[in-house]
Design a protein around this motif. Structure first.
Motif, PDB file in Angstrom:
ATOM      1  N   THR A  37      10.150   4.662   3.027  1.00 15.75           N
ATOM      2  CA  THR A  37       8.874   5.178   3.544  1.00 15.75           C
ATOM      3  C   THR A  37       8.842   5.213   5.072  1.00 15.75           C
ATOM      4  O   THR A  37       8.109   6.000   5.659  1.00 15.75           O
ATOM      5  N   GLY A  38       9.657   4.362   5.719  1.00 18.51           N
ATOM      6  CA  GLY A  38       9.720   4.392   7.186  1.00 18.51           C
ATOM      7  C   GLY A  38      10.153   5.762   7.685  1.00 18.51           C
ATOM      8  O   GLY A  38       9.711   6.223   8.747  1.00 18.51           O
ATOM      9  N   TYR A  41       7.196   8.020   8.342  1.00 17.11           N
ATOM     10  CA  TYR A  41       6.514   7.741   9.609  1.00 17.11           C
ATOM     11  C   TYR A  41       7.367   8.199  10.796  1.00 17.11           C
ATOM     12  O   TYR A  41       6.842   8.646  11.822  1.00 17.11           O
ATOM     13  N   ARG A  42       8.669   8.072  10.650  1.00 15.26           N
ATOM     14  CA  ARG A  42       9.556   8.542  11.710  1.00 15.26           C
ATOM     15  C   ARG A  42       9.447  10.063  11.882  1.00 15.26           C
ATOM     16  O   ARG A  42       9.499  10.578  12.994  1.00 15.26           O
ATOM     17  N   SER A 101       6.535   3.925  15.037  1.00 17.00           N
ATOM     18  CA  SER A 101       5.709   2.725  14.990  1.00 17.00           C
ATOM     19  C   SER A 101       4.338   2.986  15.627  1.00 17.00           C
ATOM     20  O   SER A 101       3.301   2.612  15.075  1.00 17.00           O
ATOM     21  N   SER A 104       2.272   5.347  13.463  1.00 19.49           N
ATOM     22  CA  SER A 104       1.969   4.790  12.137  1.00 19.49           C
ATOM     23  C   SER A 104       0.728   3.907  12.172  1.00 19.49           C
ATOM     24  O   SER A 104       0.167   3.576  11.134  1.00 19.49           O
ATOM     25  N   ARG A 110      -1.576   7.304   8.324  1.00 19.67           N
ATOM     26  CA  ARG A 110      -1.349   6.488   7.129  1.00 19.67           C
ATOM     27  C   ARG A 110      -1.927   7.173   5.882  1.00 19.67           C
ATOM     28  O   ARG A 110      -1.292   7.218   4.846  1.00 19.67           O
ATOM     29  N   GLY A 130       9.098  -0.651   3.106  1.00 16.77           N
ATOM     30  CA  GLY A 130       8.195  -0.289   4.202  1.00 16.77           C
ATOM     31  C   GLY A 130       7.524  -1.520   4.777  1.00 16.77           C
ATOM     32  O   GLY A 130       8.146  -2.581   4.924  1.00 16.77           O
ATOM     33  N   ARG A 131       6.248  -1.365   5.127  1.00 17.66           N
ATOM     34  CA  ARG A 131       5.503  -2.474   5.733  1.00 17.66           C
ATOM     35  C   ARG A 131       4.296  -2.877   4.885  1.00 17.66           C
ATOM     36  O   ARG A 131       3.847  -4.016   4.943  1.00 17.66           O
ATOM     37  N   ASP A 132       3.765  -1.907   4.130  1.00 21.42           N
ATOM     38  CA  ASP A 132       2.499  -2.126   3.420  1.00 21.42           C
ATOM     39  C   ASP A 132       2.604  -1.707   1.959  1.00 21.42           C
ATOM     40  O   ASP A 132       1.602  -1.358   1.339  1.00 21.42           O
ATOM     41  N   ARG A 181       7.748  -3.850  18.339  1.00 23.59           N
ATOM     42  CA  ARG A 181       7.409  -3.214  17.058  1.00 23.59           C
ATOM     43  C   ARG A 181       6.817  -4.222  16.085  1.00 23.59           C
ATOM     44  O   ARG A 181       5.854  -3.929  15.390  1.00 23.59           O
ATOM     45  N   ASP A 185       3.309  -3.574  14.510  1.00 22.94           N
ATOM     46  CA  ASP A 185       3.218  -3.387  13.051  1.00 22.94           C
ATOM     47  C   ASP A 185       2.364  -4.484  12.388  1.00 22.94           C
ATOM     48  O   ASP A 185       1.707  -4.249  11.383  1.00 22.94           O
ATOM     49  N   ARG A 188      -1.809  -4.108  13.856  1.00 20.94           N
ATOM     50  CA  ARG A 188      -2.649  -2.905  13.784  1.00 20.94           C
ATOM     51  C   ARG A 188      -3.791  -3.139  12.785  1.00 20.94           C
ATOM     52  O   ARG A 188      -3.667  -3.957  11.862  1.00 20.94           O
TER      53      ARG A 188
HETATM   54  O1   DC Z   1      11.315   1.026   8.521  1.00 23.01           O
HETATM   55  P1   DC Z   1      11.423   1.900   9.759  1.00 23.01           P
HETATM   56  O2   DC Z   1      11.942   1.167  10.954  1.00 23.01           O
HETATM   57  O3   DC Z   1      12.178   3.149   9.516  1.00 23.01           O
HETATM   58  O4   DC Z   1       9.910   2.322  10.088  1.00 23.01           O
HETATM   59  C1   DC Z   1       9.528   3.014  11.256  1.00 23.01           C
HETATM   60  C2   DC Z   1       8.095   2.670  11.607  1.00 23.01           C
HETATM   61  O5   DC Z   1       7.211   3.184  10.622  1.00 23.01           O
HETATM   62  C3   DC Z   1       7.784   1.173  11.669  1.00 23.01           C
HETATM   63  O6   DC Z   1       7.861   0.647  12.972  1.00 23.01           O
HETATM   64  C4   DC Z   1       6.389   1.040  11.155  1.00 23.01           C
HETATM   65  C5   DC Z   1       6.152   2.274  10.359  1.00 23.01           C
HETATM   66  N1   DC Z   1       6.041   2.048   8.925  1.00 23.01           N
HETATM   67  C6   DC Z   1       4.805   1.710   8.439  1.00 23.01           C
HETATM   68  O7   DC Z   1       3.880   1.540   9.211  1.00 23.01           O
HETATM   69  N2   DC Z   1       4.621   1.567   7.097  1.00 23.01           N
HETATM   70  C7   DC Z   1       5.633   1.736   6.250  1.00 23.01           C
HETATM   71  N3   DC Z   1       5.419   1.600   4.930  1.00 23.01           N
HETATM   72  C8   DC Z   1       6.926   2.052   6.736  1.00 23.01           C
HETATM   73  C9   DC Z   1       7.103   2.186   8.089  1.00 23.01           C
END
Ligand code: DC
Length: 222
Positions: A37-38, A41-42, A101, A104, A110, A130-132, A181, A185, A188
């Motif tokens: 999923t990153g 966002y990239r 980042s 995102s 989002r 991912g993150r969430d 980052r 991350d 936020r």
């Molecule tokens: O995992 P990555 O480094 O490729 O992700 C790039 C940016 O995208 C990361 O700094 C935060 C954001 N991100 C996010 O907010 N939620 C996700 N599920 C995946 C990535």
């Protein structure tokens, strides 16, 4: 595994914890889909950089509907498309990590990416990193993991990766970028990075990728 039933695995954690390597290995081992999923966002970050978007949610909310981000799979490997252009390599540049980042953190970004993630997960048994994912995208995912490692180890890994790709970076900059980052991350307002209460935490610092994958599959088969 899991009697052929549909299931999802969420893997969250900070940058450089090894999520994408582990998620890809896991998807191959379990023969399920992997959604990075990153990368989505990239792709937004790349668009923002190219078009000079301002980091302002109201302005971005007017622009985000006009772009098309999609994923396709080529021999099991995810490719990411921005308005029909394959940007899979370009989004790996270090500067895009920062743009990804920053953008995102905007609620409009989002919510624009939520549908693609949920639909993919609903359609296929899959591992999403991912993150969430465990906290917000798939709060009901059957399996949730939170992968961590110290900032030093994560920066070292990221530095080695970028050098191997021929990018010219220095370690101190990579480490600082990782810390920035992490902070962004995790702090936020919308869907910050945090461990879901029901996620299993794994510190990958002293573990090989095989060990991490084995540990996760052990949990899953229990
Ligand atoms: O995992 P990555 O480094 O490729 O992700 C790039 C940016 O995208 C990361 O700094 C935060 C954001 N991100 C996010 O907010 N939620 C996700 N599920 C995946 C990535």
């Amino acid at each position: 595994m899991d009697n052929g039933k549909h299931y999802n695995i969420a893997i969250d954690g900070p940058s450089g914890a090894g999520k994408s390597t582990i998620a890809k290995m896991l998807s191959e081992k379990l023969e399920i889909l992997y959604l990075d999923t990153g990368a989505l966002y990239r792709a937004v970050g790349l668009k923002a950089m190219r078009d000079g978007w301002e980091e302002n949610d109201e302005k971005v909310s007017e622009l985000i509907g006009g772009i098309d981000i999609s994923v396709r799979y080529d021999m099991g490997t995810q490719r990411v498309y921005l308005d029909g252009e394959d940007v899979s390599e370009e989004i790996r540049r270090n500067i895009i990590s920062d743009y990804g980042s920053r953008f995102s953190a905007l609620p409009s970004v989002r919510s624009a990416l939520l549908d693609l993630q949920r639909k993919t997960a609903a359609k296929y048994s899959s591992v999403l990193d991912g993150r969430d994912i465990g906290t917000s995208v798939l709060p009901n995912a059957k399996y949730k993991f939170y992968l961590t490692a110290s900032a030093d180890i994560r920066a070292r890994r990221r530095y080695n990766e970028l050098i191997a790709k021929g990018q010219s970076v220095d370690y101190e900059t990579v480490r600082r970028d990782i810390e920035d980052r992490d902070k962004r991350d995790m702090t936020r307002a919308v869907s910050p990075l945090k461990k879901a209460v029901d996620a299993i935490e794994i510190d990958s610092g002293d573990m090989s990728t095989d060990e991490v994958v084995n540990k996760i599959t052990e949990y899953i088969s229990k």
